[in-house]
Motif scaffolding. Sequence first.
Motif, mmCIF file in Angstrom:
data_model
loop_
_atom_site.group_PDB
_atom_site.id
_atom_site.type_symbol
_atom_site.label_atom_id
_atom_site.label_comp_id
_atom_site.label_asym_id
_atom_site.label_seq_id
_atom_site.Cartn_x
_atom_site.Cartn_y
_atom_site.Cartn_z
ATOM 1 N N GLN A 1 3.759 10.324 -9.649
ATOM 2 C CA GLN A 1 3.107 10.498 -10.944
ATOM 3 C C GLN A 1 2.266 11.765 -10.960
ATOM 4 O O GLN A 1 2.242 12.505 -11.951
ATOM 5 C CB GLN A 1 2.226 9.289 -11.271
ATOM 6 C CG GLN A 1 2.998 8.062 -11.654
ATOM 7 C CD GLN A 1 2.090 6.867 -11.879
ATOM 8 O OE1 GLN A 1 0.922 6.873 -11.518
ATOM 9 N NE2 GLN A 1 2.642 5.814 -12.490
ATOM 10 N N GLN A 2 1.577 12.045 -9.863
ATOM 11 C CA GLN A 2 0.751 13.254 -9.777
ATOM 12 C C GLN A 2 1.618 14.505 -9.821
ATOM 13 O O GLN A 2 1.281 15.477 -10.486
ATOM 14 C CB GLN A 2 -0.088 13.218 -8.493
ATOM 15 C CG GLN A 2 -1.055 14.366 -8.379
ATOM 16 C CD GLN A 2 -2.110 14.355 -9.470
ATOM 17 O OE1 GLN A 2 -2.559 13.310 -9.913
ATOM 18 N NE2 GLN A 2 -2.487 15.533 -9.930
ATOM 19 N N GLN A 3 2.762 14.488 -9.137
ATOM 20 C CA GLN A 3 3.670 15.634 -9.165
ATOM 21 C C GLN A 3 4.214 15.868 -10.570
ATOM 22 O O GLN A 3 4.327 17.016 -11.010
ATOM 23 C CB GLN A 3 4.829 15.427 -8.185
ATOM 24 C CG GLN A 3 4.433 15.548 -6.741
ATOM 25 C CD GLN A 3 5.587 15.216 -5.804
ATOM 26 O OE1 GLN A 3 6.577 14.606 -6.207
ATOM 27 N NE2 GLN A 3 5.455 15.603 -4.542
ATOM 28 N N ALA A 4 4.553 14.796 -11.277
ATOM 29 C CA ALA A 4 5.060 14.925 -12.645
ATOM 30 C C ALA A 4 3.983 15.483 -13.563
ATOM 31 O O ALA A 4 4.264 16.332 -14.421
ATOM 32 C CB ALA A 4 5.555 13.575 -13.155
ATOM 33 N N ALA A 5 2.760 15.038 -13.410
ATOM 34 C CA ALA A 5 1.659 15.548 -14.237
ATOM 35 C C ALA A 5 1.417 17.027 -13.954
ATOM 36 O O ALA A 5 1.194 17.816 -14.889
ATOM 37 C CB ALA A 5 0.394 14.741 -13.976
ATOM 38 N N ASN A 6 1.468 17.423 -12.695
ATOM 39 C CA ASN A 6 1.294 18.845 -12.353
ATOM 40 C C ASN A 6 2.412 19.686 -12.958
ATOM 41 O O ASN A 6 2.179 20.789 -13.460
ATOM 42 C CB ASN A 6 1.256 19.029 -10.841
ATOM 43 C CG ASN A 6 -0.024 18.513 -10.229
ATOM 44 O OD1 ASN A 6 -1.038 18.354 -10.916
ATOM 45 N ND2 ASN A 6 0.022 18.227 -8.938
ATOM 46 N N MET A 7 3.638 19.168 -12.903
ATOM 47 C CA MET A 7 4.783 19.887 -13.476
ATOM 48 C C MET A 7 4.597 20.076 -14.979
ATOM 49 O O MET A 7 4.834 21.157 -15.507
ATOM 50 C CB MET A 7 6.064 19.107 -13.175
ATOM 51 C CG MET A 7 7.326 19.704 -13.717
ATOM 52 S SD MET A 7 8.068 18.909 -15.164
ATOM 53 C CE MET A 7 7.759 17.204 -15.013
ATOM 54 N N PHE B 1 0.830 -1.202 0.000
ATOM 55 C CA PHE B 1 0.000 0.000 0.000
ATOM 56 C C PHE B 1 0.867 1.255 0.000
ATOM 57 O O PHE B 1 0.622 2.196 -0.756
ATOM 58 C CB PHE B 1 -0.926 -0.012 1.219
ATOM 59 C CG PHE B 1 -1.705 1.251 1.392
ATOM 60 C CD1 PHE B 1 -2.780 1.542 0.565
ATOM 61 C CD2 PHE B 1 -1.357 2.168 2.375
ATOM 62 C CE1 PHE B 1 -3.495 2.710 0.720
ATOM 63 C CE2 PHE B 1 -2.068 3.341 2.534
ATOM 64 C CZ PHE B 1 -3.141 3.618 1.700
ATOM 65 N N LEU B 2 1.906 1.282 0.841
ATOM 66 C CA LEU B 2 2.777 2.454 0.921
ATOM 67 C C LEU B 2 3.558 2.674 -0.371
ATOM 68 O O LEU B 2 3.752 3.808 -0.803
ATOM 69 C CB LEU B 2 3.728 2.322 2.101
ATOM 70 C CG LEU B 2 3.085 2.424 3.486
ATOM 71 C CD1 LEU B 2 4.119 2.148 4.567
ATOM 72 C CD2 LEU B 2 2.450 3.784 3.684
ATOM 73 N N MET B 3 4.010 1.597 -1.006
ATOM 74 C CA MET B 3 4.768 1.733 -2.258
ATOM 75 C C MET B 3 3.880 2.268 -3.382
ATOM 76 O O MET B 3 4.306 3.137 -4.140
ATOM 77 C CB MET B 3 5.397 0.398 -2.654
ATOM 78 C CG MET B 3 6.620 0.054 -1.828
ATOM 79 S SD MET B 3 7.546 -1.321 -2.507
ATOM 80 C CE MET B 3 6.590 -2.683 -1.905
ATOM 81 N N THR B 4 2.682 1.755 -3.499
ATOM 82 C CA THR B 4 1.802 2.233 -4.572
ATOM 83 C C THR B 4 1.368 3.667 -4.299
ATOM 84 O O THR B 4 1.219 4.455 -5.230
ATOM 85 C CB THR B 4 0.561 1.334 -4.727
ATOM 86 O OG1 THR B 4 -0.139 1.275 -3.473
ATOM 87 C CG2 THR B 4 0.956 -0.062 -5.169
ATOM 88 N N ARG B 5 1.212 4.023 -3.040
ATOM 89 C CA ARG B 5 0.820 5.398 -2.700
ATOM 90 C C ARG B 5 1.931 6.377 -3.078
ATOM 91 O O ARG B 5 1.660 7.437 -3.649
ATOM 92 C CB ARG B 5 0.514 5.476 -1.213
ATOM 93 C CG ARG B 5 0.027 6.819 -0.788
ATOM 94 C CD ARG B 5 -0.395 6.827 0.650
ATOM 95 N NE ARG B 5 -0.756 8.181 1.028
ATOM 96 C CZ ARG B 5 -0.581 8.678 2.227
ATOM 97 N NH1 ARG B 5 -0.076 7.917 3.181
ATOM 98 N NH2 ARG B 5 -0.927 9.900 2.494
ATOM 99 N N SER B 6 3.195 6.041 -2.780
ATOM 100 C CA SER B 6 4.295 6.951 -3.110
ATOM 101 C C SER B 6 4.483 7.044 -4.623
ATOM 102 O O SER B 6 4.802 8.120 -5.152
ATOM 103 C CB SER B 6 5.595 6.508 -2.435
ATOM 104 O OG SER B 6 6.035 5.278 -2.960
ATOM 105 N N ALA B 7 4.267 5.946 -5.345
ATOM 106 C CA ALA B 7 4.382 5.983 -6.809
ATOM 107 C C ALA B 7 3.289 6.858 -7.410
ATOM 108 O O ALA B 7 3.541 7.636 -8.334
ATOM 109 C CB ALA B 7 4.313 4.576 -7.379
ATOM 110 N N LYS B 8 2.089 6.758 -6.884
ATOM 111 C CA LYS B 8 0.988 7.605 -7.382
ATOM 112 C C LYS B 8 1.263 9.065 -7.084
ATOM 113 O O LYS B 8 0.971 9.945 -7.899
ATOM 114 C CB LYS B 8 -0.342 7.181 -6.746
ATOM 115 C CG LYS B 8 -0.907 5.917 -7.326
ATOM 116 C CD LYS B 8 -2.240 5.579 -6.688
ATOM 117 C CE LYS B 8 -2.790 4.272 -7.221
ATOM 118 N NZ LYS B 8 -4.065 3.920 -6.599
ATOM 119 N N LYS B 9 1.846 9.352 -5.933
ATOM 120 C CA LYS B 9 2.163 10.731 -5.566
ATOM 121 C C LYS B 9 3.203 11.313 -6.538
ATOM 122 O O LYS B 9 3.087 12.460 -6.975
ATOM 123 C CB LYS B 9 2.678 10.785 -4.137
ATOM 124 C CG LYS B 9 2.833 12.194 -3.599
ATOM 125 C CD LYS B 9 3.366 12.185 -2.178
ATOM 126 C CE LYS B 9 2.225 11.954 -1.233
ATOM 127 N NZ LYS B 9 2.644 12.157 0.182
#
Length: 167
Positions: free
Chosen positions: A27-33, A17-25
């Motif tokens: 990805q979201q930062q890259a999309a915002n950038m 759960f923690l690994m998938t959460r950090s990966a999603k975070k």
Amino acid sequence: MNAFTLLPFIVLIAAMFLMTRSAKKKQQQAANMRNEMQPGSGVRTIGGMYATVKEVNEETVLLDAGPGVDLLFAKNAIGAVLSDDEYNRIVHGIEHDLKSDADIVPDDASSLTETDESDSPAAAASDDKAVDLGKKDADEDGTDAAEAAEAKAKDEPKKTDGDSDAK
């Protein structure tokens, strides 16, 4: 089943759960950038090419890679949006330093040995004549060694094939 047999499964599920959460975070930062890109921004592609954003579309970005070189990239191919200072430093070699010149660290250790007093023993020693490390002696020894080798070669009998005398 007791609690000790369930504990490894609970730890494994929590780690996933923690690994998938950090990966999603991330990805979201890259999309915002990528969504914050504007024309004129300096970018680095995932392939390592530096360019300036010329036009931003829904799924693509038009990049100016040089005079007369316009390239169309997918937004996902943009690895980083760079600040103006960082882009100019990398691409054009322009350093924009807001610090004073007093904070610059020298490239060598000369500032560590410099003193304001010219009467110090170190200053007096630096004014002395340069020390001869014996380079001339080594050259003379080299010629003596060459002469000794020639004399030794003259004293030794010349080597010949033993078969030629036997015939």
